[in-house]
Design an enzyme around this catalytic site. Structure first.
Site, PDB file in Angstrom:
ATOM      1  N   ASN A 109       0.812  -1.223   0.130  1.00  0.00           N
ATOM      2  CA  ASN A 109       0.039   0.044   0.031  1.00  0.00           C
ATOM      3  C   ASN A 109       1.059   1.326  -0.059  1.00  0.00           C
ATOM      4  OD1 ASN A 109      -2.756   0.921   0.096  1.00  0.00           O
ATOM      5  ND2 ASN A 109      -2.207   1.545   2.328  1.00  0.00           N
ATOM      6  N   ILE A 118      -5.122   4.707  -7.649  1.00  0.00           N
ATOM      7  CA  ILE A 118      -5.302   3.560  -6.845  1.00  0.00           C
ATOM      8  C   ILE A 118      -5.367   3.914  -5.604  1.00  0.00           C
ATOM      9  CG2 ILE A 118      -3.984   1.449  -5.908  1.00  0.00           C
ATOM     10  CD1 ILE A 118      -2.246   1.271  -8.799  1.00  0.00           C
ATOM     11  N   PRO A 119      -6.367   4.075  -4.889  1.00  0.00           N
ATOM     12  CA  PRO A 119      -7.167   4.690  -3.671  1.00  0.00           C
ATOM     13  C   PRO A 119      -6.420   4.258  -2.638  1.00  0.00           C
ATOM     14  CG  PRO A 119      -8.731   3.459  -4.464  1.00  0.00           C
ATOM     15  CD  PRO A 119      -7.605   3.170  -5.432  1.00  0.00           C
ATOM     16  N   CYS A 120      -5.205   4.242  -2.179  1.00  0.00           N
ATOM     17  CA  CYS A 120      -4.497   3.749  -0.954  1.00  0.00           C
ATOM     18  C   CYS A 120      -4.980   4.576   0.102  1.00  0.00           C
ATOM     19  CB  CYS A 120      -3.098   3.474  -0.997  1.00  0.00           C
ATOM     20  SG  CYS A 120      -2.141   5.171  -1.504  1.00  0.00           S
ATOM     21  N   HIS A 121      -5.403   5.936  -0.035  1.00  0.00           N
ATOM     22  CA  HIS A 121      -6.106   6.747   0.923  1.00  0.00           C
ATOM     23  C   HIS A 121      -7.173   6.131   1.804  1.00  0.00           C
ATOM     24  CE1 HIS A 121      -7.938   8.082  -2.709  1.00  0.00           C
ATOM     25  NE2 HIS A 121      -8.926   8.477  -1.698  1.00  0.00           N
TER      26      HIS A 121
END
Length: 169
Positions: A109, A118-121
């Protein structure tokens, strides 16, 4: 490899890619935008601006993040977390089929090369805490608030509430 820099409410986004797709998007402090964006990155720049204006929830430009097969699996699973939702690291590891891999998942991540896309948040601690974020916790909080159906009002300005500028392509 082409490069473009655009202003966002969270700093300068730097996009890198070629005709086969965008391979990285990162953010930094400062305002080093370009007036002319390479054609291979134009759609990605437009879609990021739409996201920040609240007009886009999914990205559909070609991407090609570079990473190990395990990182690729984690990033694929991250892309399934819907706009406006969060998932804990533990829930993410369960979806990947191995709860013992939580540290490896967190590491993958953190190595995500495509900021926001790529929504790692959207990955948080099991207790709801804002755990580490490569772009800084203040950016993670801003992004989650931006995606929330009922954004939290802040009593104090964060310096990141400015409007997204228009760019010439």
């Amino acid at each position: 490899m082409e490069e473009a820099r655009i202003r966002t409410p969270l700093g300068t986004a730097t996009l890198r890619g070629d005709e086969s797709g965008v391979c990285s998007i990162s953010v930094s402090d400062g305002h080093l935008e370009q007036e002319v964006v390479p054609e291979v990155l134009a759609q990605a720049c437009i879609q990021l601006q739409e996201y920040f204006r609240g007009e886009r929830q999914r990205f559909d430009f070609p991407i090609r993040p570079e990473g190990t097969p395990f990182q690729q699996r984690v990033w694929q699973e991250l892309r399934k977390v819907p706009y406006g939702h969060t998932l804990s690291y533990l829930e993410l590891t369960k979806k990947l089929g191995d709860v013992k891999a939580i540290r490896a998942v967190a590491s993958a991540n953190g190595r995500n090369p495509l900021w926001i896309v790529i929504p790692c948040h959207r990955i948080i601690g099991s207790d709801g805490s804002m755990t580490g974020y490569a772009g800084g916790i203040h950016r993670k909080k801003w992004l989650l608030n931006h995606e929330s159906p009922t954004p939290q009002q802040s009593l104090f300005g964060s310096g990141t509430d400015q409007a997204v500028g228009k760019h010439t392509f």
